[in-house]
Enzyme design. Structure first.
Site, mmCIF file in Angstrom:
data_model
loop_
_atom_site.group_PDB
_atom_site.id
_atom_site.type_symbol
_atom_site.label_atom_id
_atom_site.label_comp_id
_atom_site.label_asym_id
_atom_site.label_seq_id
_atom_site.Cartn_x
_atom_site.Cartn_y
_atom_site.Cartn_z
ATOM 1 C CB SER A 142 -0.835 -0.004 1.283
ATOM 2 O OG SER A 142 -1.497 1.233 1.468
ATOM 3 C CE1 TYR A 155 -4.586 -2.147 4.921
ATOM 4 C CE2 TYR A 155 -3.367 -0.105 4.553
ATOM 5 C CZ TYR A 155 -4.074 -1.187 4.064
ATOM 6 O OH TYR A 155 -4.272 -1.324 2.716
HETATM 7 P P1 NAD Z 1 -11.403 -6.303 -0.452
HETATM 8 O O1 NAD Z 1 -12.013 -6.201 0.909
HETATM 9 O O2 NAD Z 1 -12.202 -5.972 -1.652
HETATM 10 O O3 NAD Z 1 -10.781 -7.745 -0.663
HETATM 11 C C1 NAD Z 1 -10.076 -8.399 0.343
HETATM 12 C C2 NAD Z 1 -9.943 -9.853 -0.025
HETATM 13 O O4 NAD Z 1 -9.315 -10.512 1.078
HETATM 14 C C3 NAD Z 1 -11.288 -10.538 -0.244
HETATM 15 O O5 NAD Z 1 -11.191 -11.458 -1.313
HETATM 16 C C4 NAD Z 1 -11.505 -11.287 1.063
HETATM 17 O O6 NAD Z 1 -12.329 -12.432 0.919
HETATM 18 C C5 NAD Z 1 -10.089 -11.656 1.398
HETATM 19 N N1 NAD Z 1 -9.946 -12.046 2.790
HETATM 20 C C6 NAD Z 1 -10.322 -11.372 3.912
HETATM 21 N N2 NAD Z 1 -10.054 -12.099 5.012
HETATM 22 C C7 NAD Z 1 -9.489 -13.271 4.570
HETATM 23 C C8 NAD Z 1 -9.002 -14.435 5.224
HETATM 24 N N3 NAD Z 1 -9.042 -14.553 6.560
HETATM 25 N N4 NAD Z 1 -8.486 -15.424 4.463
HETATM 26 C C9 NAD Z 1 -8.454 -15.323 3.102
HETATM 27 N N5 NAD Z 1 -8.908 -14.239 2.440
HETATM 28 C C10 NAD Z 1 -9.415 -13.232 3.169
HETATM 29 O O7 NAD Z 1 -10.078 -5.391 -0.378
HETATM 30 P P2 NAD Z 1 -9.145 -4.724 -1.495
HETATM 31 O O8 NAD Z 1 -9.326 -3.250 -1.414
HETATM 32 O O9 NAD Z 1 -9.291 -5.389 -2.799
HETATM 33 O O10 NAD Z 1 -7.723 -5.001 -0.848
HETATM 34 C C11 NAD Z 1 -6.854 -6.005 -1.327
HETATM 35 C C12 NAD Z 1 -5.437 -5.684 -0.870
HETATM 36 O O11 NAD Z 1 -5.034 -4.421 -1.384
HETATM 37 C C13 NAD Z 1 -5.290 -5.590 0.652
HETATM 38 O O12 NAD Z 1 -4.074 -6.166 1.067
HETATM 39 C C14 NAD Z 1 -5.270 -4.098 0.895
HETATM 40 O O13 NAD Z 1 -4.591 -3.762 2.073
HETATM 41 C C15 NAD Z 1 -4.546 -3.617 -0.345
HETATM 42 N N6 NAD Z 1 -4.778 -2.211 -0.651
HETATM 43 C C16 NAD Z 1 -6.018 -1.762 -0.979
HETATM 44 C C17 NAD Z 1 -6.175 -0.412 -1.255
HETATM 45 C C18 NAD Z 1 -7.490 0.156 -1.646
HETATM 46 O O14 NAD Z 1 -7.585 1.376 -1.752
HETATM 47 N N7 NAD Z 1 -8.501 -0.643 -1.887
HETATM 48 C C19 NAD Z 1 -5.092 0.466 -1.191
HETATM 49 C C20 NAD Z 1 -3.856 -0.035 -0.838
HETATM 50 C C21 NAD Z 1 -3.708 -1.379 -0.581
#
Ligand code: NAD
Length: 260
Positions: A142, A155
């Site tokens: 991130s 986080y």
């Molecule tokens: P999201 O909530 O849409 O997806 C998260 C995924 O993780 C889902 O598929 C969920 O089922 C899975 N998950 C949650 N708990 C779990 C567990 N115990 N075991 C297995 N899978 C599990 O989130 P996202 O925004 O797509 O985020 C994905 C990654 O990107 C994360 O690591 C997040 O920190 C990172 N990220 C997101 C953003 C953003 O703005 N969305 C920015 C920076 C980083």
């Protein structure tokens, strides 16, 4: 390599993970999906990947919060496809609170899923990748792996941790045809972002609209959420031969956020 590659993407039943799974499938890879969304929704997404891209996709509901989850997931990949060529550590959660009120169990859950899970999956796939002489490990960190924001102590700690882990494993595997990189997204419009808006509003005493404009996108100079397709495009590029000398990096895709 002429054989069809296999990509394991943790947390690929939603958001960025699903977008990356779609991108890697479009590039011709078989996919191992993972995540905790409703099984019928995941099944629909799995079938869609197969139908859209003519590859094979399987789904493992392994709980990546636990060390055994990694073993379960990588075993499922080995059983179905006999190999893992690409590992994307993407599953992640968020919790927003001032540190003095931050619940211990939320701290532990975020460290387990956003940081430790990548250790366990990496440990499980590196021997096979070394034997193959080819591998790609992509950690979804991130912008919070590079800079901090208040109220996200767990986080930010986990994401800074995964950037350090990325560099370390890149050094350990540099002579084995394996690259290890972190993608550092800014705000991408996904369920994870949507879900944290009410808590941020509460923590800062703002409306939800103010949180979007003045908190989330305040730091993102483009003033636009990035897309899952952009994250997928970079992940696909990192899997090409053109990216074979890119290793140990933390690549921001953040609309200029970390240029501040
Ligand atoms: P999201 O909530 O849409 O997806 C998260 C995924 O993780 C889902 O598929 C969920 O089922 C899975 N998950 C949650 N708990 C779990 C567990 N115990 N075991 C297995 N899978 C599990 O989130 P996202 O925004 O797509 O985020 C994905 C990654 O990107 C994360 O690591 C997040 O920190 C990172 N990220 C997101 C953003 C953003 O703005 N969305 C920015 C920076 C980083």
């Amino acid at each position: 390599m002429t054989e069809t590659k296999t990509a394991v993407v943790t947390g690929s039943s939603s958001g960025i993970g699903l977008g990356i799974a779609d991108g890697l499938a479009a590039a011709g890879m078989n996919i191992v999906m993972n995540g905790i969304e409703a099984p019928e929704d995941v099944e629909q997404a799995r079938k869609q990947l197969e139908a859209d891209h003519g590859i094979k996709a399987i789904y493992s509901r392994a709980n990546m919060m636990k060390p055994e989850g990694a073993e379960e997931l990588i075993s499922a990949a080995q059983e179905a496809f006999g190999r893992v060529d690409v590992l994307v550590n993407n599953a992640g959660i968020q919790f927003v609170s001032p540190v003095e009120d931050f619940p211990d169990d939320k701290w532990q859950a975020i460290i387990n899923l956003n940081l430790s899970a990548a250790f366990y999956t990496t440990k499980a796939v590196v021997p096979g990748m070394k034997k193959q002489g080819w591998g790609r490990i992509i950690n979804i960190a991130s912008a919070h792996g590079l800079v901090a924001s208040p109220f996200k102590s767990a986080y930010v700690a986990a994401k800074h941790g995964i950037v350090g882990f990325t560099k370390t494993i890149a050094l350990e595997t540099a002579e084995d045809g394996i690259t290890v990189n972190a993608i550092c997204p800014g705000y991408v419009w996904t369920p994870l972002v949507e879900k944290q808006i009410p808590d941020t509003a509460k923590a800062r005493g703002l409306t939800e609209e103010q949180v979007k404009r003045d908190v989330l996108l305040a730091a993102q100079p483009t003033k636009q959420f990035a897309t899952v397709e952009e994250m997928a495009a970079l992940a696909v590029f990192l899997c090409t031969d053109g990216a074979k000398s890119i290793t140990g990096t933390a690549l921001p895709v953040d609309g200029g956020w970390t240029a501040h």
